[in-house]
Design a protein around this motif. Sequence first.
Motif, PDB file in Angstrom:
ATOM      1  N   GLU A  31      24.006  50.888  62.756  1.00  0.00           N
ATOM      2  CA  GLU A  31      23.089  51.098  63.879  1.00  0.00           C
ATOM      3  C   GLU A  31      23.285  50.100  65.015  1.00  0.00           C
ATOM      4  N   GLY A  32      24.351  49.314  64.938  1.00  0.00           N
ATOM      5  CA  GLY A  32      24.582  48.304  65.967  1.00  0.00           C
ATOM      6  C   GLY A  32      25.058  48.858  67.288  1.00  0.00           C
ATOM      7  N   LYS A  33      25.613  50.057  67.287  1.00  0.00           N
ATOM      8  CA  LYS A  33      26.192  50.603  68.518  1.00  0.00           C
ATOM      9  C   LYS A  33      25.418  51.819  69.027  1.00  0.00           C
ATOM     10  N   GLY A  34      24.107  51.817  68.792  1.00  0.00           N
ATOM     11  CA  GLY A  34      23.277  52.901  69.294  1.00  0.00           C
ATOM     12  C   GLY A  34      22.977  52.750  70.776  1.00  0.00           C
ATOM     13  N   LYS A  35      22.241  53.703  71.312  1.00  0.00           N
ATOM     14  CA  LYS A  35      21.843  53.656  72.716  1.00  0.00           C
ATOM     15  C   LYS A  35      20.851  52.508  72.911  1.00  0.00           C
ATOM     16  N   PRO A  36      21.042  51.671  73.940  1.00  0.00           N
ATOM     17  CA  PRO A  36      20.099  50.584  74.178  1.00  0.00           C
ATOM     18  C   PRO A  36      18.672  51.101  74.392  1.00  0.00           C
ATOM     19  N   ALA A  37      17.696  50.295  73.989  1.00  0.00           N
ATOM     20  CA  ALA A  37      16.287  50.679  74.127  1.00  0.00           C
ATOM     21  C   ALA A  37      15.456  49.436  74.373  1.00  0.00           C
ATOM     22  N   TYR A  38      14.295  49.637  75.014  1.00  0.00           N
ATOM     23  CA  TYR A  38      13.434  48.506  75.397  1.00  0.00           C
ATOM     24  C   TYR A  38      11.985  48.859  75.094  1.00  0.00           C
ATOM     25  N   PHE A  39      11.249  47.884  74.527  1.00  0.00           N
ATOM     26  CA  PHE A  39       9.850  48.106  74.158  1.00  0.00           C
ATOM     27  C   PHE A  39       9.033  46.848  74.467  1.00  0.00           C
ATOM     28  N   THR A  40       7.778  47.033  74.801  1.00  0.00           N
ATOM     29  CA  THR A  40       6.862  45.902  74.918  1.00  0.00           C
ATOM     30  C   THR A  40       5.578  46.207  74.155  1.00  0.00           C
ATOM     31  N   ARG A  41       5.012  45.139  73.588  1.00  0.00           N
ATOM     32  CA  ARG A  41       3.724  45.218  72.904  1.00  0.00           C
ATOM     33  C   ARG A  41       2.896  43.999  73.315  1.00  0.00           C
ATOM     34  N   HIS A  42       1.587  44.116  73.196  1.00  0.00           N
ATOM     35  CA  HIS A  42       0.697  43.028  73.612  1.00  0.00           C
ATOM     36  C   HIS A  42      -0.326  42.767  72.515  1.00  0.00           C
ATOM     37  N   PHE A  43      -0.495  41.490  72.153  1.00  0.00           N
ATOM     38  CA  PHE A  43      -1.421  41.097  71.097  1.00  0.00           C
ATOM     39  C   PHE A  43      -2.283  39.951  71.605  1.00  0.00           C
ATOM     40  N   THR A  44      -3.593  40.129  71.561  1.00  0.00           N
ATOM     41  CA  THR A  44      -4.506  39.081  71.981  1.00  0.00           C
ATOM     42  C   THR A  44      -4.629  38.025  70.893  1.00  0.00           C
ATOM     43  N   ASP A  45      -5.237  36.900  71.239  1.00  0.00           N
ATOM     44  CA  ASP A  45      -5.491  35.877  70.230  1.00  0.00           C
ATOM     45  C   ASP A  45      -6.370  36.429  69.112  1.00  0.00           C
ATOM     46  N   GLU A  46      -7.345  37.241  69.476  1.00  0.00           N
ATOM     47  CA  GLU A  46      -8.229  37.814  68.458  1.00  0.00           C
ATOM     48  C   GLU A  46      -7.477  38.753  67.522  1.00  0.00           C
ATOM     49  N   ASP A  47      -6.464  39.441  68.040  1.00  0.00           N
ATOM     50  CA  ASP A  47      -5.648  40.317  67.193  1.00  0.00           C
ATOM     51  C   ASP A  47      -4.973  39.538  66.065  1.00  0.00           C
ATOM     52  N   LYS A  48      -4.673  38.272  66.334  1.00  0.00           N
ATOM     53  CA  LYS A  48      -3.898  37.454  65.395  1.00  0.00           C
ATOM     54  C   LYS A  48      -4.746  36.468  64.609  1.00  0.00           C
ATOM     55  N   ARG A  49      -6.031  36.365  64.956  1.00  0.00           N
ATOM     56  CA  ARG A  49      -6.842  35.293  64.393  1.00  0.00           C
ATOM     57  C   ARG A  49      -7.100  35.494  62.899  1.00  0.00           C
ATOM     58  N   ASN A  50      -6.727  34.481  62.129  1.00  0.00           N
ATOM     59  CA  ASN A  50      -7.018  34.403  60.691  1.00  0.00           C
ATOM     60  C   ASN A  50      -6.521  35.614  59.902  1.00  0.00           C
ATOM     61  N   GLN A  51      -5.333  36.075  60.279  1.00  0.00           N
ATOM     62  CA  GLN A  51      -4.679  37.158  59.550  1.00  0.00           C
ATOM     63  C   GLN A  51      -3.192  37.141  59.870  1.00  0.00           C
ATOM     64  N   PHE A  52      -2.407  37.834  59.048  1.00  0.00           N
ATOM     65  CA  PHE A  52      -1.012  38.100  59.352  1.00  0.00           C
ATOM     66  C   PHE A  52      -0.972  39.399  60.157  1.00  0.00           C
ATOM     67  N   ARG A  53      -0.745  39.293  61.465  1.00  0.00           N
ATOM     68  CA  ARG A  53      -0.717  40.483  62.314  1.00  0.00           C
ATOM     69  C   ARG A  53       0.723  40.945  62.478  1.00  0.00           C
ATOM     70  N   LEU A  54       1.022  42.166  62.069  1.00  0.00           N
ATOM     71  CA  LEU A  54       2.368  42.716  62.163  1.00  0.00           C
ATOM     72  C   LEU A  54       2.706  42.998  63.630  1.00  0.00           C
ATOM     73  N   ILE A  55       3.754  42.347  64.150  1.00  0.00           N
ATOM     74  CA  ILE A  55       4.130  42.528  65.557  1.00  0.00           C
ATOM     75  C   ILE A  55       5.492  43.198  65.727  1.00  0.00           C
ATOM     76  N   ILE A  56       6.332  43.180  64.672  1.00  0.00           N
ATOM     77  CA  ILE A  56       7.648  43.828  64.674  1.00  0.00           C
ATOM     78  C   ILE A  56       7.822  44.511  63.326  1.00  0.00           C
ATOM     79  N   ALA A  57       8.331  45.755  63.323  1.00  0.00           N
ATOM     80  CA  ALA A  57       8.571  46.466  62.067  1.00  0.00           C
ATOM     81  C   ALA A  57       9.787  47.378  62.231  1.00  0.00           C
ATOM     82  N   PRO A  58      10.448  47.741  61.122  1.00  0.00           N
ATOM     83  CA  PRO A  58      11.642  48.582  61.208  1.00  0.00           C
ATOM     84  C   PRO A  58      11.386  49.889  61.942  1.00  0.00           C
ATOM     85  N   SER A  59      12.335  50.277  62.769  1.00  0.00           N
ATOM     86  CA  SER A  59      12.198  51.487  63.579  1.00  0.00           C
ATOM     87  C   SER A  59      12.193  52.758  62.738  1.00  0.00           C
ATOM     88  N   ASN A  60      12.670  52.665  61.480  1.00  0.00           N
ATOM     89  CA  ASN A  60      12.682  53.840  60.605  1.00  0.00           C
ATOM     90  C   ASN A  60      11.461  53.887  59.686  1.00  0.00           C
TER      91      ASN A  60
END
Length: 275
Positions: free
Chosen positions: A131-160
């Motif tokens: 999968e190293g030579k696929g079509k380039p792609a771009y993504f953005t996500r936004h997480f507040t401090d409260e989203d992350k407070r006192n937990q493991f907040r998943l911010i990146i996960a496998p595309s499949n």
Amino acid sequence: MSSTRSIEMIPRRNTERAHADHGWLKTFHTFSFANYHDSEHESFGSLRVLNEDRVAPRTGFGTHSHREYEIFSYVISGSLEHQDSMGNTEILSRGAVQMTSTGTGISHSEKAHGSQEVHFCQIWASPRPGEGKGKPAYFTRHFTDEDKRNQFRLIIAPSNSSEVSLDREADGPAPIRSQLRVYASLMDPGISFVHAFHPSRSPEGRKAYIHVVQKSGYNPGNAKGVKLRVGAQIEGPIIELREGDGSYLFAGKDAVLKVENAGEDAVEFLLFDME
């Protein structure tokens, strides 16, 4: 490891990271990067680069090219100005995650926007085989401090996986073409909680890496500030990490990670959970 519920931990202290002060850029390298080469710290699992950068106002990385890597940024403070050859232009502030699957090749620039320094982690991962030579792609996500407070907040996960949306902007984690999950946390004093590693296809268990963000300022010396204790749930926290410290984790197939804030200030950290 003594049992399938144990975690072997090898700390990577702040003083062991490569560091450089270029004036416009103050940076740390956990793994080999640019002019820094360490055969014992080339990469770990799919994790290839973990740089913690501080870029001076109105300066930054000019237009340059990448290919065949998954590259993402986690913005800690200030504003990061991004432009790329796919036509993406935006300004990212604290809590933003910017993911680029470089595939067959892209060019981009990253600069500090405005009158403040930008502090961010720049991370590269190797793609899944084929999968190293696929079509380039771009993504953005936004997480507040409260989203992350006192937990493991998943911010990146496998595309499949079913955990992600492939839309350019969406709620939830950003997609990556790698078997890597990244969690962010902002942990208050006196708090402890646990993380069950994602099931592994290997009978030997999972690899993971934990990194404590250096929020109090650029410091290439002995780590100070916060106190994050880390260990297997069955054994309790057995190592203590401070700002800029990290640790390699080798988790048994039934292991559960326990973290505990033993200091007086909030701890911000990233956990990389991989095959």
